[in-house]
Design an enzyme around this catalytic site. Sequence first.
Site, PDB file in Angstrom:
ATOM      1  N   LEU A  12     -20.934 -39.280  36.046  1.00  0.00           N
ATOM      2  CA  LEU A  12     -22.088 -40.321  35.777  1.00  0.00           C
ATOM      3  C   LEU A  12     -23.112 -39.621  34.960  1.00  0.00           C
ATOM      4  O   LEU A  12     -23.816 -38.980  35.737  1.00  0.00           O
ATOM      5  CB  LEU A  12     -22.379 -41.434  36.618  1.00  0.00           C
ATOM      6  CG  LEU A  12     -21.234 -42.059  37.609  1.00  0.00           C
ATOM      7  CD1 LEU A  12     -21.835 -42.995  38.573  1.00  0.00           C
ATOM      8  CD2 LEU A  12     -20.386 -42.697  36.842  1.00  0.00           C
ATOM      9  N   GLY A  15     -28.049 -41.905  33.087  1.00  0.00           N
ATOM     10  CA  GLY A  15     -29.133 -42.152  33.557  1.00  0.00           C
ATOM     11  C   GLY A  15     -30.507 -41.451  32.660  1.00  0.00           C
ATOM     12  O   GLY A  15     -30.204 -40.473  31.982  1.00  0.00           O
ATOM     13  N   ARG A  19     -37.873 -38.950  36.081  1.00  0.00           N
ATOM     14  CA  ARG A  19     -38.375 -37.882  36.932  1.00  0.00           C
ATOM     15  C   ARG A  19     -38.431 -36.505  36.312  1.00  0.00           C
ATOM     16  O   ARG A  19     -39.293 -35.595  36.940  1.00  0.00           O
ATOM     17  CB  ARG A  19     -37.874 -37.975  38.420  1.00  0.00           C
ATOM     18  CG  ARG A  19     -38.194 -39.220  39.088  1.00  0.00           C
ATOM     19  CD  ARG A  19     -37.364 -39.505  40.292  1.00  0.00           C
ATOM     20  NE  ARG A  19     -35.922 -39.917  40.116  1.00  0.00           N
ATOM     21  CZ  ARG A  19     -35.177 -40.207  40.906  1.00  0.00           C
ATOM     22  NH1 ARG A  19     -35.297 -39.916  42.420  1.00  0.00           N
ATOM     23  NH2 ARG A  19     -33.912 -40.475  40.652  1.00  0.00           N
ATOM     24  N   ARG A 345     -30.801  -5.700  18.241  1.00  0.00           N
ATOM     25  CA  ARG A 345     -30.715  -7.005  17.699  1.00  0.00           C
ATOM     26  C   ARG A 345     -29.277  -7.553  17.447  1.00  0.00           C
ATOM     27  O   ARG A 345     -28.337  -6.544  17.270  1.00  0.00           O
ATOM     28  CB  ARG A 345     -31.815  -7.186  16.722  1.00  0.00           C
ATOM     29  CG  ARG A 345     -33.146  -7.076  17.000  1.00  0.00           C
ATOM     30  CD  ARG A 345     -34.130  -6.922  15.954  1.00  0.00           C
ATOM     31  NE  ARG A 345     -33.863  -8.064  14.715  1.00  0.00           N
ATOM     32  CZ  ARG A 345     -34.240  -7.951  13.596  1.00  0.00           C
ATOM     33  NH1 ARG A 345     -35.180  -6.950  13.204  1.00  0.00           N
ATOM     34  NH2 ARG A 345     -34.253  -8.942  13.027  1.00  0.00           N
ATOM     35  N   TYR A 378     -36.461   2.313  13.011  1.00  0.00           N
ATOM     36  CA  TYR A 378     -35.899   1.100  12.669  1.00  0.00           C
ATOM     37  C   TYR A 378     -34.821   1.150  11.766  1.00  0.00           C
ATOM     38  O   TYR A 378     -34.875   1.981  10.609  1.00  0.00           O
ATOM     39  CB  TYR A 378     -36.917   0.099  12.063  1.00  0.00           C
ATOM     40  CG  TYR A 378     -36.291  -1.385  11.420  1.00  0.00           C
ATOM     41  CD1 TYR A 378     -35.605  -1.974  12.515  1.00  0.00           C
ATOM     42  CD2 TYR A 378     -36.209  -1.278  10.001  1.00  0.00           C
ATOM     43  CE1 TYR A 378     -34.929  -3.426  11.839  1.00  0.00           C
ATOM     44  CE2 TYR A 378     -35.449  -2.587   9.654  1.00  0.00           C
ATOM     45  CZ  TYR A 378     -34.718  -3.432  10.494  1.00  0.00           C
ATOM     46  OH  TYR A 378     -33.995  -4.498  10.256  1.00  0.00           O
ATOM     47  N   ASN A 398     -34.726  -2.109   4.134  1.00  0.00           N
ATOM     48  CA  ASN A 398     -33.596  -2.704   4.080  1.00  0.00           C
ATOM     49  C   ASN A 398     -33.766  -4.155   3.302  1.00  0.00           C
ATOM     50  O   ASN A 398     -32.773  -4.857   2.891  1.00  0.00           O
ATOM     51  CB  ASN A 398     -32.619  -3.078   5.268  1.00  0.00           C
ATOM     52  CG  ASN A 398     -33.480  -3.906   6.329  1.00  0.00           C
ATOM     53  OD1 ASN A 398     -34.515  -3.585   6.608  1.00  0.00           O
ATOM     54  ND2 ASN A 398     -32.970  -4.718   6.867  1.00  0.00           N
ATOM     55  N   TYR A 399     -34.949  -4.571   3.276  1.00  0.00           N
ATOM     56  CA  TYR A 399     -35.392  -6.035   2.679  1.00  0.00           C
ATOM     57  C   TYR A 399     -36.188  -5.791   1.447  1.00  0.00           C
ATOM     58  O   TYR A 399     -37.270  -5.089   1.609  1.00  0.00           O
ATOM     59  CB  TYR A 399     -35.883  -6.582   3.793  1.00  0.00           C
ATOM     60  CG  TYR A 399     -36.255  -7.856   3.386  1.00  0.00           C
ATOM     61  CD1 TYR A 399     -35.290  -8.955   2.797  1.00  0.00           C
ATOM     62  CD2 TYR A 399     -37.628  -8.712   3.877  1.00  0.00           C
ATOM     63  CE1 TYR A 399     -35.513 -10.260   2.773  1.00  0.00           C
ATOM     64  CE2 TYR A 399     -37.744 -10.088   3.447  1.00  0.00           C
ATOM     65  CZ  TYR A 399     -36.632 -10.784   3.102  1.00  0.00           C
ATOM     66  OH  TYR A 399     -37.310 -12.094   2.623  1.00  0.00           O
ATOM     67  N   SER A 417     -37.540  14.022  10.741  1.00  0.00           N
ATOM     68  CA  SER A 417     -38.457  13.087  11.351  1.00  0.00           C
ATOM     69  C   SER A 417     -39.264  12.272  10.043  1.00  0.00           C
ATOM     70  O   SER A 417     -39.230  12.864   8.890  1.00  0.00           O
ATOM     71  CB  SER A 417     -39.542  13.611  12.019  1.00  0.00           C
ATOM     72  OG  SER A 417     -38.959  14.359  12.967  1.00  0.00           O
ATOM     73  N   ARG A 452     -40.584  14.419  -0.979  1.00  0.00           N
ATOM     74  CA  ARG A 452     -41.971  14.236  -0.807  1.00  0.00           C
ATOM     75  C   ARG A 452     -42.955  15.155  -1.685  1.00  0.00           C
ATOM     76  O   ARG A 452     -42.425  15.864  -2.329  1.00  0.00           O
ATOM     77  CB  ARG A 452     -42.130  14.598   0.888  1.00  0.00           C
ATOM     78  CG  ARG A 452     -41.812  16.294   1.001  1.00  0.00           C
ATOM     79  CD  ARG A 452     -41.955  16.587   2.412  1.00  0.00           C
ATOM     80  NE  ARG A 452     -41.600  18.088   2.625  1.00  0.00           N
ATOM     81  CZ  ARG A 452     -41.319  18.790   3.546  1.00  0.00           C
ATOM     82  NH1 ARG A 452     -40.112  17.757   4.274  1.00  0.00           N
ATOM     83  NH2 ARG A 452     -40.849  19.932   3.703  1.00  0.00           N
TER      84      ARG A 452
HETATM   85  C1  UD1 Z   1     -27.742 -41.509  44.025  1.00  0.00           C
HETATM   86  C2  UD1 Z   1     -27.210 -42.546  44.818  1.00  0.00           C
HETATM   87  C3  UD1 Z   1     -27.749 -42.115  46.420  1.00  0.00           C
HETATM   88  C4  UD1 Z   1     -27.257 -40.634  46.544  1.00  0.00           C
HETATM   89  C5  UD1 Z   1     -27.803 -39.913  45.389  1.00  0.00           C
HETATM   90  C6  UD1 Z   1     -27.199 -38.477  45.400  1.00  0.00           C
HETATM   91  C7  UD1 Z   1     -26.947 -44.686  43.884  1.00  0.00           C
HETATM   92  C8  UD1 Z   1     -27.298 -46.224  43.567  1.00  0.00           C
HETATM   93  N1  UD1 Z   1     -27.554 -43.886  44.566  1.00  0.00           N
HETATM   94  O1  UD1 Z   1     -29.302 -41.602  43.761  1.00  0.00           O
HETATM   95  O2  UD1 Z   1     -26.988 -42.934  47.422  1.00  0.00           O
HETATM   96  O3  UD1 Z   1     -27.900 -40.325  47.666  1.00  0.00           O
HETATM   97  O4  UD1 Z   1     -27.494 -40.282  44.031  1.00  0.00           O
HETATM   98  O5  UD1 Z   1     -27.745 -37.492  44.466  1.00  0.00           O
HETATM   99  O6  UD1 Z   1     -26.066 -44.243  43.114  1.00  0.00           O
HETATM  100  N2  UD1 Z   1     -26.541 -43.003  36.221  1.00  0.00           N
HETATM  101  C9  UD1 Z   1     -26.019 -43.618  35.068  1.00  0.00           C
HETATM  102  N3  UD1 Z   1     -26.447 -45.001  34.577  1.00  0.00           N
HETATM  103  C10 UD1 Z   1     -27.413 -45.554  35.364  1.00  0.00           C
HETATM  104  C11 UD1 Z   1     -27.699 -44.961  36.548  1.00  0.00           C
HETATM  105  C12 UD1 Z   1     -27.653 -43.628  36.666  1.00  0.00           C
HETATM  106  O7  UD1 Z   1     -25.172 -42.936  34.373  1.00  0.00           O
HETATM  107  O8  UD1 Z   1     -27.743 -46.664  34.847  1.00  0.00           O
HETATM  108  C13 UD1 Z   1     -26.061 -41.604  36.590  1.00  0.00           C
HETATM  109  C14 UD1 Z   1     -27.071 -40.889  36.321  1.00  0.00           C
HETATM  110  O9  UD1 Z   1     -27.236 -40.084  35.135  1.00  0.00           O
HETATM  111  C15 UD1 Z   1     -26.817 -39.699  37.700  1.00  0.00           C
HETATM  112  C16 UD1 Z   1     -26.040 -40.561  38.682  1.00  0.00           C
HETATM  113  O10 UD1 Z   1     -25.926 -41.564  38.264  1.00  0.00           O
HETATM  114  O11 UD1 Z   1     -26.050 -38.717  37.329  1.00  0.00           O
HETATM  115  C17 UD1 Z   1     -27.111 -41.060  39.794  1.00  0.00           C
HETATM  116  O12 UD1 Z   1     -28.287 -41.393  39.280  1.00  0.00           O
HETATM  117  P1  UD1 Z   1     -29.833 -41.262  39.892  1.00  0.00           P
HETATM  118  O13 UD1 Z   1     -30.736 -42.029  39.213  1.00  0.00           O
HETATM  119  O14 UD1 Z   1     -30.028 -39.919  39.937  1.00  0.00           O
HETATM  120  O15 UD1 Z   1     -29.549 -41.651  41.343  1.00  0.00           O
HETATM  121  P2  UD1 Z   1     -30.343 -41.218  42.796  1.00  0.00           P
HETATM  122  O16 UD1 Z   1     -31.658 -41.786  42.855  1.00  0.00           O
HETATM  123  O17 UD1 Z   1     -30.415 -39.750  42.706  1.00  0.00           O
HETATM  124 CA    CA Z   2     -29.931 -38.089  41.319  1.00  0.00          CA
END
Ligand code: UD1
Ligand code: CA
Length: 467
Positions: A12, A15, A19, A345, A378, A398-399, A417, A452
């Site tokens: 997943l 998100g 933060r 480089r 260089y 070189n350039y 030198s 020279r």
């Molecule tokens: C989540 C868990 C929490 C757990 C924690 C561990 C849920 C509701 N809560 O909280 O229980 O302790 O992870 O780290 O799952 N994401 C999506 N789509 C969305 C929302 C989130 O893909 O709409 C993905 C985010 O990119 C992330 C993961 O889901 O990789 C978790 O989401 P995040 O918002 O980080 O959840 P936490 O508040 O950390």
């Molecule tokens: Ca998280």
Amino acid sequence: MVAKKNLCVLILAAGKGTRMKSPLPKPLHTVCGIPIIAHILKAAQALGPAAIGIVVGHGADEVINTVKNNLAAWGVSAPVVFAHQTDLSGSASAVKAALPLIEKFETVMVLNGDTPLLRVQTLEQMFDVYEANGCGALVLGVTVPNPAGYGRIVRAVDGHFENITEDADADEETKKIAEINSGMYVFNSKLLQNALTQLTPQGPKHEFYLTDTLALIKQMNASVLVFGSDDYEQALGINSKAQLAEAEQILRDRVAKRLMDEGVTLVRPKEVFIDSEVKIGVDTWICPGCYISGKTVIGKNCYIEGNCYIKDSVIGDNVTLKMGTYIEESEVEANCQLGPYAHLRPKSVLKQGAKVGNFSEIKKSVIGEGSKVNHLSYIGDTIMGAGVNVGAGAITCNYDGKNKHQTVLEDHVFVGSNVNFVAPVTVHEYAKIGAGSTITKEVPAEALAIARTRQVVLEKKGVKKND
Ligand code: UD1
Ligand code: CA
């Protein structure tokens, strides 16, 4: 690892990562040189699933491009399928976005896309326990010193799983629970799909929580197990820059430990920065302040003094890098010596036993076997043969303002030198160049070229010769 044909892993990663306070999508922030998502993909691949799904949303194009361009580099060979989550209404909605994929599999392992410290061994154990117990679902529960922010695993009096309560929804008693949801789960795909249809929005943000599916699966009379672990570091979720730095430190410590176990000498392991993909041979010494990154490979018995920077380079055996040497995308063969304060480089090659010393800069050049560029030079776009000695302060021009041109210094050329080579120019073997020369024309083999102005001495007026 046995390939698991009924298993798909779903990551997943849609998100917003609010933060992090960064325009870069959270899965692409790097830990020990590779993106967070790369750590998770590598672990997923190691399980041997039939497919890996990634749910993308925020910054989808950037995430997809980076992943596609690096799958081979990260060693991912399982087919990777992207699912788009458009509503970003919680982790359960993310899983729903991937329904067409998970419907094809008996078992789905779901991994949050923000836990780069996960361990393959733990995922293997989770899968085995899930299979052995014929579970409906299994979650990795970890006991942590500070559970704030995580979902808590609530158990019934008899110790069985009851539900996961999110931090935002927990009362004071629940907040005291130190066992948290790591965000890593194994599900029976059919039961998960069923549970996803029964969810209602929760919490202050009206999200659909994936964590709620576990209690729903339990209500279907399937067993839901918590796989417990005390190794809480592996569950660290990255939600902020402070957690990113924490993960970086933990992973660097793991890399340092692995390298020392493999026979590398780290003088002060906490004070070197070595990316997770770097390979180093036995009895190579690495002194404090070194930064070794990317796909670097270093041979055995090397001595690397403090504050050296090496990126995406190959260093042979018995090489000495003195203090402050900086090497990018280059190759240094065995027995070479560089520094202090030498700079290679990109696309530079030092053949066996070559030396590049104090404050010399080399760019896109070959320094031949045993050749020396020891002081304040260089050398750019140059092909240098074996046994060449370049005196202090030699510069390749070189350039010309538009194009780069090549300098060729054949075997055993001796350069005095403070010489300039106005490229393109070739100096043939065994030729000598007088100090202070500006060389604009080809120099034949074994010749001496001096270019020279002659010294003129004007006597001071009124002072007689031989006074
Ligand atoms: C989540 C868990 C929490 C757990 C924690 C561990 C849920 C509701 N809560 O909280 O229980 O302790 O992870 O780290 O799952 N994401 C999506 N789509 C969305 C929302 C989130 O893909 O709409 C993905 C985010 O990119 C992330 C993961 O889901 O990789 C978790 O989401 P995040 O918002 O980080 O959840 P936490 O508040 O950390
Ligand atoms: Ca998280």
